[in-house]
Design an enzyme around this catalytic site. Sequence first.
Site, PDB file in Angstrom:
ATOM      1  NE  ARG A  58      51.027  55.244  37.954  1.00  0.00           N
ATOM      2  CZ  ARG A  58      51.276  56.019  39.020  1.00  0.00           C
ATOM      3  NH1 ARG A  58      50.355  56.214  39.931  1.00  0.00           N
ATOM      4  NH2 ARG A  58      52.447  56.594  39.167  1.00  0.00           N
ATOM      5  CE1 TYR A 110      31.545  38.316  37.431  1.00  0.00           C
ATOM      6  CE2 TYR A 110      32.851  39.865  38.712  1.00  0.00           C
ATOM      7  CZ  TYR A 110      32.758  38.872  37.761  1.00  0.00           C
ATOM      8  OH  TYR A 110      33.891  38.432  37.132  1.00  0.00           O
ATOM      9  CE  LYS A 207      30.262  41.723  32.109  1.00  0.00           C
ATOM     10  NZ  LYS A 207      31.081  42.184  33.179  1.00  0.00           N
TER      11      LYS A 207
END
Length: 389
Positions: A58, A110, A207
């Site tokens: 993590r 966005y 993307k």
Amino acid sequence: MDTKNSALATRCIHAGEMQDANGSPHTPIYTTTTFKFDSTADLLDVVEGRKPGSLYTRYGLNPTIRALEDKLASLEGAEAAWAFCSGMAAEVALFLTHGRKGIICIGEAYGGSMELLASQLPELGIPTYFVLANELKGLNTYLEQGAGLVFFETPTNPTMEVLDIAAISNTAHEYGALVAVDNTFASPVNQNPLELGADFVVHSATKYLGGHSDLTAGALMGSTHLLATVWPWRKNLGTTISPEIASQLMRSIRSLVVRVERQNATAKTVAEAMLKHPMVAGVRYPGLPGFSGHGVAKAQMKGFGGMLTLEIKGNYEDAVRVVDRLKLFAIAPSLGGVESLATMPVTTTHHGLSPVERAMHGITDSMIRLSIGLEDAADLIADLEQALG
Ligand code: PLP
């Protein structure tokens, strides 16, 4: 391998990759959450930052994640990069670390970034300001008020407005503010904001970097110094990328240049064909010489990207009919994958806005945003022509 002086296509393949003892040509996936040490002194060397090493996944101190981050940094010519579990996670960590004095957002962004900036960050007491792309005077006003971070996308979604990265960075720096560019639409193949003066680059790696619509990830690139303070936020928000997705993303980045170059070429061909179509009122694509942002795009972009927006002749119902008739283009949000996608901003990114707000942002009912994939250009044009017909 030292790839510092190699071209981008070479860096996409070789940068960051680690060789393992079995001769694997690519970085293996280390799925373990923890790593063991020979002694407490060795462990403390890593915990206290005296030596690099793997510690806890993590934290991002995992060999697969570190290999990806070296590759991501190399893509944007950055000193450092952090990889996140999504593009939004990268933005949140950036804003919470470097945006606390106030964030100015220029132009369209966005929908998720807009919601975060307009509603959620102000709830935490972080001031946010919005400047329209064609009214940059407002930028100085908010910088004078002490805002510490300027954030924008270019080209913007879905109007494809092109913002001048060097000019905005110069203005922001005069006031001591930092600049972050969301480079998702352009990809590192077409635009490198750090070279133009920006301090951070953010990517929705979901993307173009991922490129196959099969992974969710994010990246933040910048100087070692500025990224150092972001690290504890990512660690404790728990938004580090997983080693499995890190490996999948590295796999995708290896073909980034060929994919994006092909998408650039196909998008230009589709844009030119659509410009001549009697049912099309306008085509918003930075690569078209008649487009308002073409001059700045030519100066700061190496290619014009795979995204374009059509404005068809007709109303909302006509645009819906066109989109619903498409066979090859899928009706889906997102972008940057190998398959071509079509969406109407009024039904997706700008769905929640009133007609007045949409008009203010330049969004019309007859806009169709296209994400060009890797299909044959002639097939895509034929699909659009049959739908428009
Ligand atoms: N930035 C841009 C330009 C985007 O299009 C998106 C998502 O669509 C994001 C950021 C957020 O990325 P993610 O969905 O990976 O969290």
